[in-house]
Motif scaffolding. Sequence first.
Motif, mmCIF file in Angstrom:
data_model
loop_
_atom_site.group_PDB
_atom_site.id
_atom_site.type_symbol
_atom_site.label_atom_id
_atom_site.label_comp_id
_atom_site.label_asym_id
_atom_site.label_seq_id
_atom_site.Cartn_x
_atom_site.Cartn_y
_atom_site.Cartn_z
ATOM 1 N N UNK A 26 0.827 -1.119 -0.085
ATOM 2 C CA UNK A 26 -0.108 0.066 -0.160
ATOM 3 C C UNK A 26 0.823 1.450 -0.157
ATOM 4 N N UNK A 27 2.166 1.041 -0.059
ATOM 5 C CA UNK A 27 3.202 2.065 -0.119
ATOM 6 C C UNK A 27 3.976 2.197 -1.216
ATOM 7 N N UNK A 28 3.631 1.640 -2.272
ATOM 8 C CA UNK A 28 4.343 1.692 -3.595
ATOM 9 C C UNK A 28 5.188 0.493 -3.798
ATOM 10 N N UNK A 29 5.283 -0.382 -3.034
ATOM 11 C CA UNK A 29 5.946 -1.749 -3.255
ATOM 12 C C UNK A 29 5.262 -2.919 -3.221
ATOM 13 N N UNK A 30 5.879 -3.977 -4.188
ATOM 14 C CA UNK A 30 5.566 -5.310 -3.997
ATOM 15 C C UNK A 30 6.487 -5.932 -3.143
ATOM 16 N N UNK A 31 5.825 -6.683 -2.196
ATOM 17 C CA UNK A 31 6.662 -7.372 -1.106
ATOM 18 C C UNK A 31 6.507 -8.791 -1.330
#
Length: 129
Positions: free
Chosen positions: A118-123
């Motif tokens: 939700x902050x600009x990344x895929x984890x």
Amino acid sequence: MRIHVTSVFVHDQEEALRFYTEVLGFQKKHDVPLGGENRWLTVVSPEDPDGTELLLEPDKHPAVKPYTTALVEDGIPAASFAVDDVHAEFDRLSKLGVRFTQEPLDMGPVATAVLDDTCGNLIQIMHTS
């Protein structure tokens, strides 16, 4: 030599802190004001509070947006976190409303899943058997 701090770029540090602590289960380690709204803000695993820190780094540098956008568009995770059981963690996080771009995938001794932070990344979350 060992890894002490690694980072993910985030568009909002407070939002990232909430997600990484309240949803993923990390705990805040450092929160140092850097002037303005930026902070040296790190989280760690509660299982290893003196271990590797994850810096929730502001994405203000002009090179960051094109870089993170390209990673997300290509489905490439910015970081990978170890879990005990990918399937159980997928179920737990899904119930909390986390959006996954890859459901659990078993690949021999490794299982992975990929979520949107939700902050600009895929984890990526993963476990080995």
